[in-house]
Design a protein around this motif. Structure first.
Motif, PDB file in Angstrom:
ATOM      1  N   SER A 584       0.835  -1.204   0.000  1.00 46.65           N
ATOM      2  CA  SER A 584       0.000   0.000   0.000  1.00 46.65           C
ATOM      3  C   SER A 584       0.867   1.250   0.000  1.00 46.65           C
ATOM      4  CB  SER A 584      -0.934  -0.009   1.213  1.00 46.65           C
ATOM      5  OG  SER A 584      -0.170  -0.035   2.423  1.00 46.65           O
ATOM      6  N   GLY A 585       1.976   1.216   0.741  1.00 48.05           N
ATOM      7  CA  GLY A 585       2.903   2.342   0.723  1.00 48.05           C
ATOM      8  C   GLY A 585       3.525   2.544  -0.645  1.00 48.05           C
ATOM      9  N   ALA A 586       3.781   1.466  -1.354  1.00 47.35           N
ATOM     10  CA  ALA A 586       4.336   1.571  -2.705  1.00 47.35           C
ATOM     11  C   ALA A 586       3.341   2.234  -3.648  1.00 47.35           C
ATOM     12  CB  ALA A 586       4.712   0.184  -3.220  1.00 47.35           C
ATOM     13  N   MET A 587       2.048   1.866  -3.521  1.00 48.76           N
ATOM     14  CA  MET A 587       1.055   2.488  -4.382  1.00 48.76           C
ATOM     15  C   MET A 587       0.885   3.975  -4.067  1.00 48.76           C
ATOM     16  SD  MET A 587      -1.932  -0.372  -4.750  1.00 48.76           S
ATOM     17  CE  MET A 587      -2.780   0.711  -5.867  1.00 48.76           C
ATOM     18  N   GLY A 588       0.958   4.315  -2.769  1.00 43.75           N
ATOM     19  CA  GLY A 588       0.884   5.725  -2.410  1.00 43.75           C
ATOM     20  C   GLY A 588       2.081   6.510  -2.927  1.00 43.75           C
ATOM     21  N   ALA A 589       3.266   5.897  -2.861  1.00 45.87           N
ATOM     22  CA  ALA A 589       4.468   6.569  -3.370  1.00 45.87           C
ATOM     23  C   ALA A 589       4.398   6.756  -4.882  1.00 45.87           C
ATOM     24  CB  ALA A 589       5.712   5.761  -2.988  1.00 45.87           C
ATOM     25  N   ILE A 590       3.872   5.746  -5.576  1.00 48.27           N
ATOM     26  CA  ILE A 590       3.738   5.869  -7.033  1.00 48.27           C
ATOM     27  C   ILE A 590       2.746   6.969  -7.392  1.00 48.27           C
ATOM     28  CG2 ILE A 590       2.939   4.679  -9.105  1.00 48.27           C
ATOM     29  CD1 ILE A 590       4.052   2.101  -7.983  1.00 48.27           C
ATOM     30  N   ALA A 591       1.645   7.038  -6.635  1.00 48.93           N
ATOM     31  CA  ALA A 591       0.644   8.084  -6.903  1.00 48.93           C
ATOM     32  C   ALA A 591       1.245   9.474  -6.677  1.00 48.93           C
ATOM     33  CB  ALA A 591      -0.580   7.869  -6.015  1.00 48.93           C
ATOM     34  N   GLU A 592       2.020   9.621  -5.600  1.00 49.05           N
ATOM     35  CA  GLU A 592       2.656  10.910  -5.344  1.00 49.05           C
ATOM     36  C   GLU A 592       3.677  11.248  -6.421  1.00 49.05           C
ATOM     37  OE1 GLU A 592       3.095  14.433  -3.327  1.00 49.05           O
ATOM     38  OE2 GLU A 592       1.665  12.813  -2.896  1.00 49.05           O
ATOM     39  N   ALA A 593       4.438  10.240  -6.827  1.00 50.22           N
ATOM     40  CA  ALA A 593       5.428  10.468  -7.882  1.00 50.22           C
ATOM     41  C   ALA A 593       4.759  10.837  -9.194  1.00 50.22           C
ATOM     42  CB  ALA A 593       6.287   9.218  -8.056  1.00 50.22           C
ATOM     43  N   LEU A 594       3.619  10.211  -9.507  1.00 47.65           N
ATOM     44  CA  LEU A 594       2.921  10.532 -10.745  1.00 47.65           C
ATOM     45  C   LEU A 594       2.406  11.968 -10.742  1.00 47.65           C
ATOM     46  CD1 LEU A 594       0.973   7.221 -11.451  1.00 47.65           C
ATOM     47  CD2 LEU A 594       2.842   8.189 -12.781  1.00 47.65           C
ATOM     48  N   ARG A 595       1.966  12.445  -9.581  1.00 47.68           N
ATOM     49  CA  ARG A 595       1.528  13.836  -9.516  1.00 47.68           C
ATOM     50  C   ARG A 595       2.673  14.794  -9.831  1.00 47.68           C
ATOM     51  NH1 ARG A 595      -2.040  11.953  -5.369  1.00 47.68           N
ATOM     52  NH2 ARG A 595      -0.387  12.112  -3.801  1.00 47.68           N
ATOM     53  N   SER A 596       3.844  14.518  -9.274  1.00 48.50           N
ATOM     54  CA  SER A 596       5.001  15.368  -9.570  1.00 48.50           C
ATOM     55  C   SER A 596       5.427  15.245 -11.021  1.00 48.50           C
ATOM     56  CB  SER A 596       6.167  14.994  -8.646  1.00 48.50           C
ATOM     57  OG  SER A 596       5.863  15.257  -7.298  1.00 48.50           O
ATOM     58  N   TYR A 597       5.365  14.041 -11.552  1.00 48.99           N
ATOM     59  CA  TYR A 597       5.744  13.845 -12.953  1.00 48.99           C
ATOM     60  C   TYR A 597       4.785  14.575 -13.899  1.00 48.99           C
ATOM     61  CZ  TYR A 597       9.719  10.638 -13.013  1.00 48.99           C
ATOM     62  OH  TYR A 597      10.977  10.108 -12.926  1.00 48.99           O
ATOM     63  N   GLN A 598       3.502  14.586 -13.580  1.00 48.31           N
ATOM     64  CA  GLN A 598       2.556  15.292 -14.435  1.00 48.31           C
ATOM     65  C   GLN A 598       2.816  16.798 -14.410  1.00 48.31           C
ATOM     66  OE1 GLN A 598       0.638  14.017 -16.554  1.00 48.31           O
ATOM     67  NE2 GLN A 598       0.468  11.873 -15.920  1.00 48.31           N
ATOM     68  N   LYS A 599       3.149  17.335 -13.241  1.00 47.17           N
ATOM     69  CA  LYS A 599       3.528  18.742 -13.183  1.00 47.17           C
ATOM     70  C   LYS A 599       4.807  18.998 -13.975  1.00 47.17           C
ATOM     71  CE  LYS A 599       1.600  19.431  -8.530  1.00 47.17           C
ATOM     72  NZ  LYS A 599       1.952  19.769  -7.120  1.00 47.17           N
ATOM     73  N   GLY A 600       5.736  18.073 -13.853  1.00 46.63           N
ATOM     74  CA  GLY A 600       7.009  18.250 -14.551  1.00 46.63           C
ATOM     75  C   GLY A 600       6.875  18.170 -16.059  1.00 46.63           C
ATOM     76  N   ILE A 601       6.032  17.270 -16.553  1.00 41.25           N
ATOM     77  CA  ILE A 601       5.892  17.151 -18.013  1.00 41.25           C
ATOM     78  C   ILE A 601       5.193  18.381 -18.580  1.00 41.25           C
ATOM     79  CG2 ILE A 601       3.686  15.925 -17.952  1.00 41.25           C
ATOM     80  CD1 ILE A 601       6.615  15.243 -20.332  1.00 41.25           C
ATOM     81  N   ALA A 602       4.336  19.003 -17.809  1.00 41.93           N
ATOM     82  CA  ALA A 602       3.706  20.247 -18.264  1.00 41.93           C
ATOM     83  C   ALA A 602       4.753  21.362 -18.364  1.00 41.93           C
ATOM     84  CB  ALA A 602       2.590  20.651 -17.311  1.00 41.93           C
ATOM     85  N   SER A 603       5.615  21.470 -17.351  1.00 48.52           N
ATOM     86  CA  SER A 603       6.676  22.479 -17.405  1.00 48.52           C
ATOM     87  C   SER A 603       7.670  22.172 -18.512  1.00 48.52           C
ATOM     88  CB  SER A 603       7.397  22.550 -16.057  1.00 48.52           C
ATOM     89  OG  SER A 603       6.546  22.999 -15.039  1.00 48.52           O
ATOM     90  N   LEU A 604       7.958  20.885 -18.723  1.00 47.27           N
ATOM     91  CA  LEU A 604       8.906  20.514 -19.771  1.00 47.27           C
ATOM     92  C   LEU A 604       8.373  20.866 -21.152  1.00 47.27           C
ATOM     93  CD1 LEU A 604      11.648  19.082 -20.247  1.00 47.27           C
ATOM     94  CD2 LEU A 604      10.372  16.958 -20.516  1.00 47.27           C
ATOM     95  N   THR A 605       7.093  20.684 -21.350  1.00 46.79           N
ATOM     96  CA  THR A 605       6.483  21.067 -22.624  1.00 46.79           C
ATOM     97  C   THR A 605       6.559  22.579 -22.831  1.00 46.79           C
ATOM     98  OG1 THR A 605       4.970  19.194 -22.418  1.00 46.79           O
ATOM     99  CG2 THR A 605       4.411  20.886 -24.021  1.00 46.79           C
ATOM    100  N   ALA A 606       6.365  23.337 -21.741  1.00 49.74           N
ATOM    101  CA  ALA A 606       6.453  24.793 -21.847  1.00 49.74           C
ATOM    102  C   ALA A 606       7.892  25.254 -22.089  1.00 49.74           C
ATOM    103  CB  ALA A 606       5.909  25.439 -20.578  1.00 49.74           C
ATOM    104  N   ALA A 607       8.865  24.456 -21.689  1.00 47.88           N
ATOM    105  CA  ALA A 607      10.272  24.835 -21.861  1.00 47.88           C
ATOM    106  C   ALA A 607      10.787  24.573 -23.265  1.00 47.88           C
ATOM    107  CB  ALA A 607      11.147  24.084 -20.864  1.00 47.88           C
TER     108      ALA A 607
END
Length: 1052
Positions: A584-607
Motif C-alpha cells: 500500500s505504501g508503494a502504491m501511495g508513493a507511485i501516486a505521489e510520484a505521478l503527480r510530480s511527474y505530471q507537473k514536470g511534463i507540463a513544465s517541460l512542454t512549456a520549456a
C-alpha cells in the motif's frame, strides 16, 4: 539589399523558407558579381562558401558555380584567384555541379591565355576539380604541356594539377609517370624543381607496375642524392607510396629503421620517426619483433631528448596494439621471454623517471600497456614498477599548473585508470595515494585527479566509503574564490562525492556542499552540480538545488526547464521511501510520484522551443510515467487475488472451456492485460533507443535497462501465472556476467538477477496462482522502484548533433497542392539529402549509409466505386544510399494504378558503422493526384450498365463538318479584312478633319471623337458576333481593342 546585407543574411541561424531565401541570397551575390567595382566583386565571391554551407543542394550550387566560372573567364587574375580559393574551400560540394561540361568549358578557356599567371591559376583550378573531371583528356594534355613551360609559376601549378589528377586517374598516373621520371633524372632540371616533382610519385599506386617502377626510382634517388632535403622528401614519398600499396610496408620499415640507426643527421632521423609513427598507426600488425627491438635500441642509445620522445611516441602507439604481443612472443616457439628483462621494459622504466615530462608520460603509457596486455608470470614486479613510475610522475606534475604538466598528468592518470580496470587489486593503494596528493596539488591538478577517482569508484564501488571522508574534508576548504578553476574544482569534487556515496547523501555532506555553494559558487556551477546529482541518483539534493535556481534565470524557458527538473527529482525522491513488503505504501508513493511527474511534463512542454524541441526528454518522461502507472496497476491486480479470489467452480469452468487459466479466476485476464502493457512499453523504449542516434553510450544503456525491466516484469508475469511450463530462464542466465559501467547499471542488474532467482525457485515449488506468486510480483516491483532513476547526460546535454535535410523533386508549388500524374504514366521521385553535423561530428557514431523508405497510400478515390484490395492501396519501396561528402541522391519509380489522391511519404533513417539502423528522420509527405488520360476521356465514355468503350462519331459525318468549318472560316476572314480596310482609313480621315476643332475647343473635340470612336469600335468588332463571340468573351475582346486604340490616341 547590399553585399553587407547579404553577408549578414547568410550568417543568420534562423529557419525560413529555404527556396525563397536561397534565391534571394544568390541574387544579391549576383548583383555583387556584376558590379563595376573590383572590391564588391571580390567580396561577393568570397561569400559563396557560406551560401553553399547554408543551402547545400545541387540546383543552387550548380547555378552559383556557373556564375563563378563566368567571373573566372572574364575577370582579372585577382578575381580568378578568389574563385580558385572558393573552389578549394568548397571541395565537398563539387560533385553537386550538374552542368560539369559547361562549367569546365568556361574555366578551361583561360588556359589559352597569353598570361602565364592566368594559365597557372587555371591549372590550379583544374587540379582542384580533379575529383569530378579525372578523365578529361584536354586537361591531361594541357598539364603535360605546361610541365615543359619556361615560367616557374606555371610549372609549379602544373605540378600541383598533375599530383591531383594522378591521385584520381589511373590512366593519367600511368601516362605521366615516365614524364615525371625523365624530369627528375634530367640534368637540366633544377634541384628545387626535383624536390617538388618527387612527391608526385606517391600517387603511382594504381597498379603494381607503376608502383614498382616508382619505388625503383625512389631507391635510386635515395642513394644518388644524399643531400638532406632530397633524402627527406624521397623517404617521405617512399613511405606514402608504401602505405598505399601495403605490400611494401615491411621493406619500408627496415629502410626507415636503417636511416634512424645509421644516419647522423637529426632532420633525417626526425623524418624517419614521423614516418614510423604513420606506419605504426596504419599497419601495426606488420611490425615484427626485430623492428620493435631495433627501435628500442635506438631509443636507449639516443642522446637527444627530442628524438627519444619521438621514438617513445611510436612505441606508445605500438604498445596498445597487437605488436606488443608479437614482441613478447618467442620467435623460436619456446617459452615466452620474461617481460621485465626486455629492452622495451627497461626503456619504459628508465623514461618514467626522465626529467622531460613528455618523455616520462610516454614511458608511463608504454609500461602500463605492457602491464595490461601481458598477463604472464613475473608480472607482479612489473605492476609495482608501473605504479611507482606513475606515482612519481603524479607527484612531479600535480603542483605544476603549466599546460605541459597538465597534459602529462592527464596522460598518466588515463593510463593509471586503464591499468586498474584490469588489475583491481592495485586500486586501494592508488586511491590512498591520490587522496593524499589532493591536499598538496594545484586546482587544475585536483580536477584531473577527481576525474580519475570518480572513474575508479565507478568501477570499484567498494572503495567509495573509504574515500568519502577525505573528500568531504577537502570540500570544506576547497574554494575561497570564484575563479573558473575553483568552480570546476567544486563540480569535480561534488561528482566524486556523489559517486562515493552511492545515491545516499548524509545530512552532513549536504550541509558542507550547500555551504560552499552559497559562499563562492555561481549559478552555472550550482546547475552543473545539480545535474551530476540527478545523474548519480541523489534526487533529494538535486531537487533542492533546482528549487534555488528557478528564480535566478532570465528566460521563461529556463525557468520551466528548471521547474520540470525539480518536479522530476521530487518524483524520484518519493519512490526512494518505498519499503519492502509495504504494498500500500508503494502504491501511495507511485501516486505521489505521478503527480510530480505530471507537473514536470507540463513544465517541460512549456520549456521546449522550435530550436530546442526537447523531443527525447519528453518521450523519456512520458515512458517513465506510463511505466509507473503500469507498475501501480500490477500491484492492484495482485491485490485483487485477495479481494476477488477465484470462485469455487473455477476448476470446473476451466475443464469445461479447455482454458486452464480460467481456474485462476479474474486475475488471469488482468495479468494478461498487464503483460501486454509491459511488452508495449518495452517496444516504445526500443523505439526511443532507435531514434537516439546522437545519444552517448551511457544514455543508451540507461534506455536499454528500462526496456529490460519492462521485459523482465512481463516475463515474470508469464512465468508465475500465465504459462509456467513454457517459461524459460536460459536467455537471462548471463545477466550476472555482464560488465557494468555505472552504479545505476550495477544495481539494476543485481535486481534483475535477484528477481529471476526468486521466480525460478518459486515456479519449481508451487503451482499458480497463490499469494506467494502475487507477493513475488509485488516484491519485484518494489525492488525496481527502490533503484533511483539516473538521468544521463543526453537528458541535459547534446554533445553530438546530426540531422538530415531532404529535398524532393518534383515538388508542388504550394504545400497543399498535389502533384498531377496521368494514369498511364509513372512518377519518378528524386530524393536528395544533406547530412548536417554539429561542432563534434562522429563523436559517438558515424553514418555509413542512409536508408530511404517511400510509402504511397490511397487517400481518396475517383471514378467507379468498386472494392479495392488492401495491398493495392499501399506501396512501399526502400533503398540504401551512401552519402559522399555528406550528400546523397537517389530516385524512386512510383506506379499509381488507382485513380485518386495518393499520399507519398519519404522517411529517412541512418545506418552506422556497425550496421545498426537508427530512426532519425526526417519524414516528408507530398500529395499525388492520379487522373485519367485526356484522350481516353474524349474517346470513350463509361456507362453504369455497360463497360465497353464505343466510338462517338462516324468518319463520314466528321468529314462533312470539317468542310463546313473551313468554308465559314474563309468567309469570316475575308469579311474581317474588308471591314478593317474601311474602318482604319475612315478613322484617320475624320481625325485629320477635326484637328482645327481640337485647336479651337479641345473639350468639344474629345466629345465628338468619343462618339465616333464608339461607332468605329462597333463596326470593327462586328465580325466577332459573326464568329460566335458572346458574353464575357466578346467583352474581353472589345476591351482589348479599346485599350489598343486608346494607346494610339494617347501617343497622338
Amino acid at each position: 539589399m547590399s553585399i553587407s546585407t547579404a553577408r549578414s543574411f547568410l550568417s543568420e541561424a534562423c529557419y525560413g523558407e529555404q527556396e525563397l531565401d536561397a534565391n534571394s541570397a544568390l541574387m544579391e551575390l549576383d548583383k555583387g558579381l556584376r558590379s563595376g567595382k573590383l572590391g564588391e566583386q571580390c567580396e561577393a565571391v568570397v561569400l559563396f562558401p557560406k551560401l553553399f554551407q547554408k543551402y547545400p543542394f545541387p540546383i543552387l550550387i550548380n547555378s552559383a558555380f556557373l556564375k563563378l566560372a563566368d567571373i573566372f573567364r572574364l575577370g582579372n587574375n585577382f578575381l580568378r584567384l578568389c574563385v580558385l580559393k572558393v573552389t578549394q574551400q568548397s571541395e565537398k560540394h563539387l560533385e553537386k555541379i550538374l552542368n560539369v561540361d559547361e562549367f569546365v568549358k568556361r574555366v578551361f578557356s583561360v588556359i589559352h591565355s597569353n598570361d602565364p599567371v592566368a594559365r597557372a591559376i587555371t591549372l590550379r583550378m583544374l587540379g582542384s576539380l580533379a575529383s569530378i573531371i579525372p578523365e578529361r583528356k584536354n586537361a591531361h594534355h594541357s598539364i603535360r604541356q605546361s610541365l615543359d613551360s619556361h615560367d616557374n609559376v606555371e610549372v609549379e601549378a602544373a605540378i600541383f594539377a598533375a599530383a591531383s589528377f594522378s591521385a584520381q586517374s589511373k590512366d593519367f598516373a600511368a601516362g605521366i609517370c615516365n614524364k615525371v621520371s625523365e624530369m627528375i633524372q634530367g640534368l637540366d632540371t633544377p634541384v628545387e624543381l626535383k624536390l617538388k616533382l618527387i612527391p608526385m610519385l606517391q600517387h603511382m599506386h594504381h597498379d603494381a607496375s607503376s608502383a614498382s617502377s616508382s619505388r625503383e626510382l625512389l631507391q635510386h634517388l635515395v642513394s644518388s642524392y644524399p643531400s638532406t632535403p632530397m633524402v627527406i622528401v624521397t623517404l617521405h614519398t617512399f613511405t606514402q607510396l608504401a602505405a598505399f600499396s601495403l605490400i611494401d610496408i615491411p621493406k619500408q620499415l627496415q629502410l626507415l629503421l636503417q636511416y634512424l640507426r645509421d644516419d647522423p643527421r637529426k632532420a633525417v632521423k626526425r623524418l624517419a620517426i614521423n614516418d614510423l609513427k604513420l606506419l605504426a598507426k596504419k599497419a601495426p600488425h606488420l611490425w615484427i619483433r626485430e623492428n620493435t627491438q631495433t627501435l628500442c635500441e635506438c631509443a636507449l642509445t639516443s642522446p637527444y631528448d627530442s628524438l627519444k620522445l619521438g621514438m617513445l611516441a611510436v612505441l606508445s602507439t605500438l604498445s596498445g596494439t597487437i605488436a606488443i604481443k608479437q614482441y613478447f612472443s618467442n620467435m623460436t616457439g619456446g617459452s615466452s621471454v620474461p617481460p621485465r628483462l626486455t629492452d622495451l621494459v627497461k626503456l619504459a622504466q628508465e623514461c618514467c623517471y626522465h626529467s622531460n615530462l613528455a618523455v616520462a608520460a610516454h614511458g608511463v603509457i608504454v609500461l602500463s600497456n605492457i602491464a595490461v596486455s601481458c598477463p604472464e608470470k613475473d608480472i607482479v614486479q612489473l605492476e609495482q614498477d608501473t605504479v611507482l613510475g606513475v606515482e612519481s610522475l603524479l607527484m612531479l606534475c600535480s603542483q605544476d599548473s603549466s599546460p605541459s604538466a597538465q597534459a602529462t598528468l592527464k596522460t598518466a592518470l588515463t593510463s593509471l585508470v586503464k591499468m586498474l580496470k584490469s588489475r583491481p587489486h592495485l586500486s586501494q593503494s592508488v586511491v590512498e595515494f591520490l587522496l593524499g596528493q589532493l591536499h598538496l596539488s594545484c586546482d587544475s591538478s585536483r580536477v584531473l585527479m577527481c576525474h580519475a577517482l570518480a572513474a575508479i569508484a565507478t568501477h570499484l564501488p567498494v572503495l567509495g566509503d573509504g574515500m568519502l571522508g577525505d573528500l568531504v574534508d577537502l570540500y570544506r576548504v576547497a574554494s575561497h574564490s570564484s575563479t573558473d578553476k575553483q568552480q570546476e574544482l567544486l563540480v569535480s569534487l561534488a561528482t566524486v562525492i556523489f559517486v562515493a556515496s552511492q545515491s545516499s547523501l548524509s545530512a552532513d555532506v549536504k550541509t558542507v556542499i550547500k555551504q560552499q555553494l552559497e559562499n563562492v559558487a555561481n549559478g552555472w556551477t550550482v546547475y552543473r552540480i545539480a545535474r551530476q546529482a540527478s545523474r548519480m541518483g541523489c534526487h533529494e539534493f538535486s531537487s533542492e538545488l533546482y528549487q534555488s535556481l528557478r528564480t535566478r534565470v532570465a528566460s521563461e524557458h529556463f525557468y520551466f526547464w528548471l521547474n520540470s527538473l525539480k518536479e522530476f527529482s521530487q518524483a524520484e525522491q518519493c519512490l526512494s521511501h518505498v519499503e519492502d513488503s509495504d504494498y500500500s505504501g508503494a502504491m501511495g508513493a507511485i501516486a505521489e510520484a505521478l503527480r510530480s511527474y505530471q507537473k514536470g511534463i507540463a513544465s517541460l512542454t512549456a520549456a521546449s522551443t522550435p530550436l530546442s524541441p526537447l523531443t527525447f526528454q519528453c518521450e523519456f518522461i512520458k515512458l517513465r510515467i506510463d511505466t509507473l502507472q503500469a507498475l501501480s496497476q500490477l500491484i492492484c491486480t495482485c491485490n485483487s487475488l485477495k479481494t476477488s479470489p477465484p470462485p469455487a467452480i473455477a476448476t470446473t469452468i476451466a475443464l469445461t472451456s479447455g482454458n486452464d487459466l480460467q481456474r485462476c479466476g479474474r486475475i488471469s485476464l488482468q495479468m494478461k492485460v498487464c503483460m501486454d502493457e509491459f511488452r508495449s512499453l518495452a517496444a516504445r523504449y526500443a523505439d526511443l533507443h532507435q531514434s537516439s542516434f546522437d545519444a552517448d553510450y551511457a544514455t543508451l544503456r540507461n534506455v536499454e535497462l528500462q526496456q529490460q525491466s519492462c521485459l523482465l516484469v512481463s516475463h515474470v508475469i508469464e512465468a508465475l501465472i500465465l504459462d509456467p511450463q513454457a517459461a524459460s530462464f536460459q536467455e537471462y542466465g548471463t545477466l550476472g556476467t555482464v560488465q557494468t559501467e555505472s552504479e545505476y547499471e550495477r544495481r539494476m542488474m543485481s535486481v534483475f538477477n535477484h528477481v529471476l532467482e526468486e521466480v525460478e525457485g518459486l515456479t519449481k515449488k508451487h503451482p499458480p496462482v497463490s499469494y506467494l506468486h502475487t507477493s513475488c510480483l509485488c516484491d519485484a516491483v518494489i525492488a525496481l522502484l527502490k533503484v533511483p532513476l539516473s538521468f544521463q547526460r543526453y537528458f541535459f546535454q547534446k554533445l553530438q548533433s546530426t540531422s538530415i535535410k531532404l529535398a524532393l523533386s518534383p515538388s508542388p508549388r504550394t504545400p497543399s497542392e498535389p502533384i498531377p500524374v496521368q494514369n498511364n504514366q509513372q512518377l519518378t521521385l528524386k530524393v536528395e539529402g544533406v547530412v548536417q553535423h554539429g561542432s563534434t561530428p562522429g563523436l559517438f557514431r558515424k553514418i555509413q549509409s542512409v536508408c530511404l523508405n517511400v510509402t504511397s497510400v490511397l487517400q481518396s478515390k475517383t471514378g467507379p466505386d468498386y472494392k479495392i484490395a488492401l495491398d493495392a492501396k499501399t506501396n512501399e519501396i526502400e533503398q540504401r544510399v551512401e552519402p559522399h561528402n555528406d550528400y546523397f541522391s537517389t530516385q524512386f519509380l512510383l506506379n499509381f494504378s488507382i485513380l485518386g489522391t495518393h499520399t507519398v511519404t519519404v522517411e529517412a533513417s541512418v545506418v552506422d558503422e556497425s550496421g545498426t539502423e537508427w530512426k532519425t528522420g526526417p519524414k516528408t509527405t507530398v500529395s499525388v493526384n492520379n487522373y485519367l488520360h485526356p484522350p481516353a476521356a474524349l474517346g470513350c465514355y463509361s456507362d453504369i450498365k455497360r463497360t465497353a468503350c464505343i466510338r462517338m462519331a462516324q468518319l463520314l459525318d466528321g468529314a462533312g463538318k470539317l468542310g463546313w468549318v473551313l468554308l465559314t472560316a474563309a468567309l469570316r476572314f475575308v469579311f474581317m479584312i474588308l471591314n478593317n480596310c474601311v474602318a482604319i482609313p475612315s478613322y484617320c480621315l475624320y481625325l485629320l478633319l477635326l484637328q482645327p476643332l481640337r485647336i479651337w475647343d479641345s473639350t468639344v473635340f474629345w466629345h465628338v471623337e468619343g462618339i465616333m470612336f464608339k461607332w468605329l469600335l462597333n463596326m470593327v468588332s462586328s465580325w466577332g458576333w459573326i464568329a460566335g463571340y458572346t458574353g464575357s468573351l466578346f467583352l474581353l475582346r472589345l476591351w482589348t481593342v479599346t485599350t489598343s486604340a486608346a494607346g494610339v490616341k494617347l501617343e497622338q
